[in-house]
Every structure is written in structure tokens, then in C-alpha cells.
Design an enzyme around this catalytic site. Structure first.
Site, PDB file in Angstrom:
ATOM      1  N   ARG A  89     156.165 102.047  79.052  1.00 25.22           N
ATOM      2  CA  ARG A  89     155.478 103.091  78.292  1.00 25.22           C
ATOM      3  C   ARG A  89     156.297 104.393  78.288  1.00 25.22           C
ATOM      4  NH1 ARG A  89     150.322 102.452  82.109  1.00 25.22           N
ATOM      5  NH2 ARG A  89     151.334 100.415  82.364  1.00 25.22           N
ATOM      6  N   LYS A 139     159.484  95.849  92.708  1.00 22.00           N
ATOM      7  CA  LYS A 139     158.649  94.650  92.595  1.00 22.00           C
ATOM      8  C   LYS A 139     158.942  93.697  93.746  1.00 22.00           C
ATOM      9  CE  LYS A 139     158.491  94.328  87.512  1.00 22.00           C
ATOM     10  NZ  LYS A 139     157.035  94.357  87.334  1.00 22.00           N
TER      11      LYS A 139
HETATM   12  N1  BES Z   1     157.537  94.538  82.718  1.00 26.59           N
HETATM   13  C1  BES Z   1     156.337  94.726  83.443  1.00 26.59           C
HETATM   14  C2  BES Z   1     155.166  93.919  82.880  1.00 26.59           C
HETATM   15  C3  BES Z   1     155.273  92.416  82.936  1.00 26.59           C
HETATM   16  C4  BES Z   1     154.686  91.705  83.961  1.00 26.59           C
HETATM   17  C5  BES Z   1     155.904  91.721  81.919  1.00 26.59           C
HETATM   18  C6  BES Z   1     154.764  90.329  83.973  1.00 26.59           C
HETATM   19  C7  BES Z   1     155.989  90.342  81.942  1.00 26.59           C
HETATM   20  C8  BES Z   1     155.401  89.644  82.971  1.00 26.59           C
HETATM   21  C9  BES Z   1     155.932  96.189  83.415  1.00 26.59           C
HETATM   22  O1  BES Z   1     156.962  97.107  83.336  1.00 26.59           O
HETATM   23  C10 BES Z   1     155.188  96.479  84.682  1.00 26.59           C
HETATM   24  O2  BES Z   1     155.742  96.278  85.716  1.00 26.59           O
HETATM   25  N2  BES Z   1     153.952  96.939  84.563  1.00 26.59           N
HETATM   26  C11 BES Z   1     153.146  97.221  85.686  1.00 26.59           C
HETATM   27  C12 BES Z   1     152.364  98.478  85.372  1.00 26.59           C
HETATM   28  C13 BES Z   1     151.650  99.084  86.562  1.00 26.59           C
HETATM   29  C14 BES Z   1     152.647  99.543  87.582  1.00 26.59           C
HETATM   30  C15 BES Z   1     150.812 100.241  86.075  1.00 26.59           C
HETATM   31  C16 BES Z   1     152.199  96.049  85.932  1.00 26.59           C
HETATM   32  O3  BES Z   1     151.766  95.429  84.975  1.00 26.59           O
HETATM   33  O4  BES Z   1     151.947  95.757  87.097  1.00 26.59           O
HETATM   34 ZN    ZN Z   2     157.793  97.577  85.222  1.00 23.10          ZN
END
Ligand code: BES
Ligand code: ZN
Ligand code: ZN
Length: 520
Positions: free
Chosen positions: A368, A294
Site C-alpha cells: 500500500r 516475515k
Molecule cells: N505481500 C504480502 C501479502 C501476501 C501474503 C501476498 C500472502 C501473498 C500471499 C503483503 O505485503 C503483506 O505482508 N501484508 C501484510 C499486511 C499486514 C502487515 C498489515 C499481511 O497480510 O500480513
Molecule cells: Zn509485506
């Protein structure tokens, strides 16, 4: 390390209930509520006694239109003599009053009192209750709001602040049909919920250097000692034997903190519980994104990526005391998602409990992947009648719904309907989103059963839910995407109720306890 170590803290404020005129007590702070009134409305009769007590200062403030009972309005009036103060809190429109509005008022009282030295409070319950929200419900929502609003994460504070009030008297007057006993009973039940939420905040707010998967397992084990719940912790060796390739893949990058799957069993009331409900929580102790890393900005917030698991943990703690009817199995899927030489990679295919395979396209879609094992394990081993999972699953849910509503996706209209009703009753908003064959099609993989990312920025919350659906079989299931609601950041602080201070807030606990109590 050098920090004062405080465990989860009990609530410091004492309360009691008496049928007594608040003005005849030793209270140095008297609290009354007032409903919203028109600009030129006459002074409300409900506050006549308070105006007398305040020597006319209250009606004078009303006359200047300083007080109109609007939500988020709070006024402190210092009374002659220099000892006593009157706090008037706005309740919003009477015809839309709810226990949530009352909780908000309690939270606002906390915020208003911070830094002021009131010691003994007395709230006139008749002014915060109505036909819509009778005294027992009003008193408990108000105290809940007050205590949650006063919450501070104290672990790293060398000088934690004292509680806003040492004690609070709930002074009953002419409330319809309520006795001190019914109000006390409601408050006793409320205290279980409030303490479970503050307890969860003390855990949820911990950073990943303390709140590791092993630490969460220890907290779960503490429930075995304290409440007799059966707790099973599966370590990485056991997860390997069980074939939980999802949790192992996500947790594989961490050199120091291996993953854990934690199961907590509440047997239900009586010898033949009505049904079995499984609660499954995403417990990513830190989500750096892994190899699909990230951006740095706001990455620290990803210590809250364990929120689903912490909510499950605290719900188990609460229902053990509330003694709800159904048997409940709580499962926490805990891992740290960090990049390293042993981390899982985009392109990997992993095999989960029960044999289904996942093509990993993005290691940041890890929630997931850990949930796949938890969901299929609990379904196969405990045969639940229904499954509810909670997860800070997608950024897309924050984009779609913001910070107040969690996303609800479900294969059962009955379960979704019941959860929406509990959501209404507890002030933890849910918004149902669709789940259709289109979304299931979108997560099919060329090389495996499902893929963890579609790699297109469309319907991210819905495709994530479609992915999870592949692991629950035919069992009625609801998924709560709590990415926007689980914690309050500097950005969302302005848009959150006053009983939720910055940080982890315990979203879902009240809602689940209400649902598991059969909607009570
Ligand atoms: N933990 C994150 C989602 C999240 C984002 C929680 C902001 C709280 C605040 C999750 O694991 C994630 O990074 N999801 C990705 C999925 C994508 C890579 C398909 C996302 O939402 O960008
Ligand atoms: Zn994530
Ligand atoms: Zn995550």
C-alpha cells in the site's frame, strides 16, 4: 550464472482450422469432448463417428461406465494398429457449459498428454462447442487452456520438455453458424492473449536475484521497441525530485536494487479515445517484510509479490496488439522490501507524491505504501477517468477467499459491475468485498494522514483498500487483491484449474483485456 539463458519463449505449437473429418487426417491423436451424462445413459450420438473410427472401443468403454463426461475426467484409448489414440475429455454438465469449462478441458488435455508422445492432434470442434459456447469461442478457449496448461518455466531447465503437441488441427464439422474464417479470427485474437500470459509467466516466475526493479523496467522498455508504447522509467533520483517518499522508503533497504516507478502509455484507438483508464500494479520484487520481517517458512513465495505489476505489464503488451479503444496508462511500482541499515522502520512517517503522509507501523504492509505514490501520481498527471489497481496486498484476502477468487473493492458500482462481468466471461473469478466509512476510520493515524497497519487482525483486506482509497481522490476506482490468485504454490496446486501450472499464472490479464476491449 552458468544457467542456460533463455528469454521469454514463443509458443511452439502450431494450429490450423479446416472443415474436415478428423478421422480422415494424419493426426496420431484425436480429441473429442463429451458432456456429463447419467450413470445409465445411452452412448451419446455425438460420438458415433468416433466409435466407428475406434472400432467400437469407445462405446465399450462407455458401457463399462469408464467415461461419463465429468469435469476432470480424461480417457486415452489406444486404437488397433498402435499408431493412433483417441482422447476423450469430460466437459461437465451441458447446461452449465462455459468457455471456462472449455479452457479447463484444454488444460486437462495438456496434463494428460504430458510425457506421452503424440505429435499431431486433431480436435473435433463440434464435440467441444454448443449453443452456449459456439465454435469460435470454444476453439479459442480450448487452445488457450491447452497452451497455458503446457507452460513450463524453462529458464533454469537444462532439458526443457517438448510441447505436448507439435500441431493441432481444429477440425470443423456441422457447427452452427461458424465458418473456418470466424474460428481462425477468434484464434488469432486468442493467440495475442495466450502469448501475453505465457510471456508474463516467464517474467513473473523469475526470482528476485534476476527480476529486480531495473529488470522490470527493461522489460517495459522492450514494449516500446516492439509495440511502440511510450515507456518512462523513474529512477530513485527522479522519484526523490517528484516527492515519491513511499516507493523510496520501501525500496530504501536494498543495497543493490533501487526502486523504480515505470509508466507505460497506450494512446487509445483513433484521435479521440473514449476514455482514459489507469492500471496500477504492486511490483515488490521480493517481500521479506523488511524490519517487520516475515517468518522463514514460505518466504520464498514472496518473489511473486511483483505479480500485480507483471500483470499490468503484460496487459499493456496485449492491448497494444488488440488495439483497444480507451487510452490506458500502466504504472508499475517496483521495489525490493528487505531489512538493512538503510531500511525504513516501524514508526517512520513518510510523505508521498502530492503531499499526503503515512505513518508506517509495519514495514511488511509495504504494498500500500508503494501504491500510494503510483495511484496519486497517475491521478494527478494523467487525469484518468477510472483507476484499477492489482496487488498481492494482504494475507487476509487469502484467508477470506482462498486461491480461486481475487478480492474486488471499488468506489464505483458501474466499474465493479463491469469487472465482475469480465471476470465471469474470462474465468478469472472476483468476489466483491465491502468498503465503508468504518474501514476509513480504522486507517486514520494519530500523527499522519493514514497509517499502513491497524495492528489488529480484523478486516485486513478491507482496511488495506481503505488506505489505498485515500490516494485516488474522487476518481472511480477498483482494487483487485490478487494475493491468493496470482500464483500457484505446492499447497494450492490441487485446487487450481489444470491450465495453471505451479508458479506465477498471470491472473488478471485476460480479465483486464476483456474489460478494456469493451467486454468482448
Ligand atoms: N505481500 C504480502 C501479502 C501476501 C501474503 C501476498 C500472502 C501473498 C500471499 C503483503 O505485503 C503483506 O505482508 N501484508 C501484510 C499486511 C499486514 C502487515 C498489515 C499481511 O497480510 O500480513
Ligand atoms: Zn509485506
Ligand atoms: Zn507484499
Amino acid at each position: 550464472m552458468g544457467f542456460p539463458i533463455r528469454g521469454p519463449e514463443p509458443i511452439a505449437m502450431q494450429w490450423n482450422v479446416e472443415r474436415k473429418d478428423a478421422w480422415e487426417t494424419q493426426a496420431d491423436l484425436i480429441v473429442v469432448g463429451v458432456f456429463e451424462a447419467e450413470k445409465d445413459a445411452p452412448f451419446p450420438k455425438s460420438l458415433a463417428a468416433d466409435d466407428r473410427g475406434a472400432g467400437g472401443l469407445l462405446s465399450a468403454a462407455w458401457g463399462r461406465a469408464e467415461i461419463r463426461g465429468k469435469r476432470a475426467e480424461s480417457t486415452i484409448i489406444a486404437l488397433p494398429g498402435g499408431v493412433r489414440r483417441l482422447l476423450v475429455v469430460g466437459l461437465g454438465p451441458a447446461d452449465r457449459y462455459s468457455s471456462e469449462a472449455c479452457r479447463v478441458a484444454g488444460g486437462l488435455v495438456s496434463k494428460t498428454l504430458r510425457g506421452k508422445t503424440a505429435h499431431v492432434g486433431a480436435v473435433r470442434v463440434s464435440t467441444i462447442s454448443s449453443r452456449r459456447v459456439p465454435a469460435p469461442e470454444a476453439a479459442s478457449a480450448f487452445v488457450d487452456g491447452l497452451e497455458l496448461g503446457d507452460y513450463e518455466f524453462k529458464r533454469y531447465k537444462t532439458q526443457p520438455r517438448p510441447p505436448v503437441l507439435e500441431s493441432l488441427l481444429l477440425a470443423l464439422g456441422k457447427e452452427l453458424g461458424a465458418t473456418a474464417a470466424t474460428v481462425r479470427k477468434a484464434l488469432d485474437r486468442q493467440r495475442v492473449l495466450t502469448t501475453s500470459v505465457t510471456w508474463s509467466r516467464d517474467i513473473g516466475n523469475l526470482a528476485a536475484n534476476v527480476a529486480t526493479p531495473e529488470y522490470l523496467a527493461e522489460q517495459a522498455q522492450s514494449l516500446q521497441k516492439e509495440f511502440g508504447l511510450k515507456v518512462t522509467v523513474f529512477d530513485e533520483k527522479q522519484l526523490e525530485e517528484m516527492g515519491c517518499g513511499g516507493i523510496l522508503a520501501v525500496g530504501g533497504g536494498s543495497a543493490l536494487h533501487p526502486p523504480r516507478m515505470i509508466a507505460i502509455e497506450y494512446p487509445g484507438k483513433g484521435s479521440k479515445p473514449s476514455k482514459t483508464v489507469a492500471l496500477v500494479g504492486k511490483g515488490i520484487c521480493f517481500d521479506s517484510g523488511g524490519i517487520s520481517i516475515k517468518p522463514a517458512l514460505h518466504m520464498a513465495e514472496m518473489r511473486f509479490d511483483k505479480s500485480g505489476a507483471v500483470a499490468v505489464l503484460a496487459t499493456m503488451r496485449a492491448i497494444a496488439q488488440l488495439k483497444v479503444a480507451p487510452r490506458v496508462i500502466g504504472v508499475m511500482c517496483c521495489a525490493e522490501n528487505v531489512p538493512s541499515g538503510s531500511a525504513y522502520r516501524p514508526g517512520d512517517v513518510v510523505k508521498t507524491f502530492g503531499g499526503k503522509t503515512i505513518e508506517v507501523l509495519n514495514t511488511d504492509a509495504e504494498g500500500r505504501v508503494v501504491l500510494s505514490d503510483g495511484l496519486s501520481w497517475v491521478n494527478a498527471i494523467h487525469h484518468p477517468d477510472e483507476i484499477i489497481d492489482l496487488a498481492t496486498l494482504t494475507g487476509a484476502c487469502v484467508v477470506a477467499l482462498g486461491f480461486d477468487h481475487a478480492g474486488l473493492l471499488s468506489t464505483s458500482d458501474r466499474l465493479a459491475g463491469d469487472l465482475l462481468r469480465s471476470s465471469q466471461a474470462t474465468g478469472e473469478p472476483l468476489w466483491r468485498l465491502p468498503l465503508t466509512p468504518v474501514h476509513h476510520e480504522m486507517v486514520k493515524s494519530e500523527v499522519a494522514d493514514v497509517k499502513n497497519s491497524t495492528e489488529i487482525p480484523a478486516a485486513g483486506t478491507l482496511t488495506a483498500a481503505a488506505f489505498l482509497h485515500a490516494f485516488v481522490g474522487e476518481t472511480p476506482w477498483a482494487h483487485l487483491d490478487i494475493a491468493g490468485t496470482a500464483y500457484v504454490s505446492a499447497i494450492s496446486a490441487r485446487h487450481t484449474p489444470p491450465y495453471n501450472p505451479t508458479g506465477f499464472n498471470g491472473f488478471g490479464i485476460r480479465l483486464l483485456c476483456h474489460y478494456l476491449s469493451g467486454g468482448a
